[in-house]
Design a protein around this motif. Structure first.
Motif, PDB file in Angstrom:
ATOM      1  N   ALA A 111     -18.038   3.085  -2.955  1.00 39.08           N
ATOM      2  CA  ALA A 111     -17.404   3.071  -1.621  1.00 39.08           C
ATOM      3  C   ALA A 111     -18.397   3.510  -0.541  1.00 39.08           C
ATOM      4  N   VAL A 112     -19.194   4.550  -0.802  1.00 37.27           N
ATOM      5  CA  VAL A 112     -20.168   4.978   0.208  1.00 37.27           C
ATOM      6  C   VAL A 112     -21.302   3.953   0.322  1.00 37.27           C
ATOM      7  N   MET A 113     -21.638   3.303  -0.778  1.00 35.64           N
ATOM      8  CA  MET A 113     -22.654   2.241  -0.724  1.00 35.64           C
ATOM      9  C   MET A 113     -22.145   1.070   0.110  1.00 35.64           C
ATOM     10  N   SER A 114     -20.893   0.694  -0.095  1.00 42.55           N
ATOM     11  CA  SER A 114     -20.303  -0.413   0.664  1.00 42.55           C
ATOM     12  C   SER A 114     -20.230  -0.065   2.150  1.00 42.55           C
ATOM     13  N   TRP A 115     -19.839   1.169   2.457  1.00 43.96           N
ATOM     14  CA  TRP A 115     -19.805   1.622   3.842  1.00 43.96           C
ATOM     15  C   TRP A 115     -21.206   1.540   4.452  1.00 43.96           C
ATOM     16  N   ALA A 116     -22.212   2.002   3.694  1.00 43.82           N
ATOM     17  CA  ALA A 116     -23.585   1.976   4.195  1.00 43.82           C
ATOM     18  C   ALA A 116     -24.024   0.548   4.507  1.00 43.82           C
ATOM     19  N   ARG A 117     -23.803  -0.366   3.579  1.00 42.46           N
ATOM     20  CA  ARG A 117     -24.187  -1.772   3.780  1.00 42.46           C
ATOM     21  C   ARG A 117     -23.470  -2.370   4.989  1.00 42.46           C
ATOM     22  N   LYS A 118     -22.182  -2.093   5.097  1.00 46.49           N
ATOM     23  CA  LYS A 118     -21.389  -2.619   6.212  1.00 46.49           C
ATOM     24  C   LYS A 118     -21.943  -2.140   7.554  1.00 46.49           C
ATOM     25  N   ASN A 119     -22.556  -0.954   7.551  1.00 45.24           N
ATOM     26  CA  ASN A 119     -23.090  -0.361   8.775  1.00 45.24           C
ATOM     27  C   ASN A 119     -24.600  -0.520   8.920  1.00 45.24           C
ATOM     28  N   GLY A 120     -25.194  -1.398   8.110  1.00 44.10           N
ATOM     29  CA  GLY A 120     -26.603  -1.750   8.285  1.00 44.10           C
ATOM     30  C   GLY A 120     -27.623  -0.870   7.596  1.00 44.10           C
ATOM     31  N   PHE A 121     -27.197  -0.054   6.615  1.00 43.12           N
ATOM     32  CA  PHE A 121     -28.121   0.825   5.913  1.00 43.12           C
ATOM     33  C   PHE A 121     -28.416   0.299   4.507  1.00 43.12           C
ATOM     34  N   ASP A 122     -29.659   0.407   4.094  1.00 40.53           N
ATOM     35  CA  ASP A 122     -30.068  -0.002   2.747  1.00 40.53           C
ATOM     36  C   ASP A 122     -30.051   1.165   1.762  1.00 40.53           C
ATOM     37  N   TYR A 123     -30.194   2.378   2.289  1.00 47.19           N
ATOM     38  CA  TYR A 123     -30.292   3.572   1.447  1.00 47.19           C
ATOM     39  C   TYR A 123     -29.397   4.685   1.981  1.00 47.19           C
ATOM     40  N   LEU A 124     -29.009   5.566   1.061  1.00 50.54           N
ATOM     41  CA  LEU A 124     -28.196   6.733   1.393  1.00 50.54           C
ATOM     42  C   LEU A 124     -28.891   7.987   0.897  1.00 50.54           C
ATOM     43  N   LEU A 125     -28.850   9.021   1.693  1.00 49.35           N
ATOM     44  CA  LEU A 125     -29.204  10.345   1.220  1.00 49.35           C
ATOM     45  C   LEU A 125     -27.894  11.117   1.264  1.00 49.35           C
ATOM     46  N   VAL A 126     -27.336  11.392   0.091  1.00 47.98           N
ATOM     47  CA  VAL A 126     -26.082  12.130  -0.004  1.00 47.98           C
ATOM     48  C   VAL A 126     -26.490  13.598  -0.140  1.00 47.98           C
ATOM     49  N   ASP A 127     -26.326  14.344   0.944  1.00 49.09           N
ATOM     50  CA  ASP A 127     -26.894  15.681   1.087  1.00 49.09           C
ATOM     51  C   ASP A 127     -25.785  16.701   1.305  1.00 49.09           C
ATOM     52  N   ARG A 128     -25.909  17.857   0.672  1.00 52.66           N
ATOM     53  CA  ARG A 128     -24.872  18.886   0.824  1.00 52.66           C
ATOM     54  C   ARG A 128     -24.729  19.338   2.275  1.00 52.66           C
ATOM     55  N   ASP A 129     -25.768  19.160   3.095  1.00 53.04           N
ATOM     56  CA  ASP A 129     -25.708  19.537   4.504  1.00 53.04           C
ATOM     57  C   ASP A 129     -25.470  18.333   5.416  1.00 53.04           C
ATOM     58  N   GLY A 130     -25.241  17.159   4.819  1.00 53.89           N
ATOM     59  CA  GLY A 130     -25.009  15.960   5.613  1.00 53.89           C
ATOM     60  C   GLY A 130     -23.646  15.990   6.291  1.00 53.89           C
ATOM     61  N   ASP A 131     -23.508  15.160   7.289  1.00 51.00           N
ATOM     62  CA  ASP A 131     -22.250  15.073   8.025  1.00 51.00           C
ATOM     63  C   ASP A 131     -21.214  14.264   7.252  1.00 51.00           C
ATOM     64  N   GLU A 132     -19.957  14.624   7.448  1.00 45.02           N
ATOM     65  CA  GLU A 132     -18.861  13.832   6.905  1.00 45.02           C
ATOM     66  C   GLU A 132     -18.644  12.638   7.824  1.00 45.02           C
ATOM     67  N   VAL A 133     -18.334  11.506   7.213  1.00 48.56           N
ATOM     68  CA  VAL A 133     -18.151  10.257   7.948  1.00 48.56           C
ATOM     69  C   VAL A 133     -16.656   9.964   8.082  1.00 48.56           C
ATOM     70  N   GLU A 134     -16.220   9.773   9.306  1.00 43.44           N
ATOM     71  CA  GLU A 134     -14.820   9.434   9.537  1.00 43.44           C
ATOM     72  C   GLU A 134     -14.512   8.100   8.860  1.00 43.44           C
TER      73      GLU A 134
END
Length: 95
Positions: A65-88
């Motif tokens: 689901a986060v990969m699909s969200w990333a692709r839909k929003n133009g990103f090829d890669y994700l850094l899933v970080d404990r200090d990262g922001d939550e995405v609405e």
């Protein structure tokens, strides 16, 4: 010759379930159901696959689901970080 530059987004580890986090922490990277690797003790670097079923296993629904969200929003890669922001719009898991 131009460099191959790919967009990356940083999001919170809260978008993954505890089960998926445990899977990424305990499985050797060579056995992950997706391309990526650990990001120190802070999270995981993941390629945003466009299709599920990359390896012998299916990518867990929350990770895909986060990969699909990333692709839909133009990103090829994700850094899933404990200090990262939550995405609405993406589920948030308490663990």
């Amino acid at each position: 010759m131009p460099l191959d530059v790919r967009p990356l987004v940083v999001i919170s580890t809260a978008h993954l379930t505890e089960a998926s986090a445990r899977l990424l922490e305990t499985l050797p990277v060579t056995q992950w159901p997706c391309a990526g690797g650990p990001y120190s003790d802070f999270g995981w670097f993941l390629y945003a696959h466009e299709e599920n079923g990359v390896g012998k296993q299916l990518i867990p629904d929350d990770i895909f689901a986060v990969m699909s969200w990333a692709r839909k929003n133009g990103f090829d890669y994700l850094l899933v970080d404990r200090d990262g922001d939550e995405v609405e719009g993406l589920p948030v898991h308490e663990w």
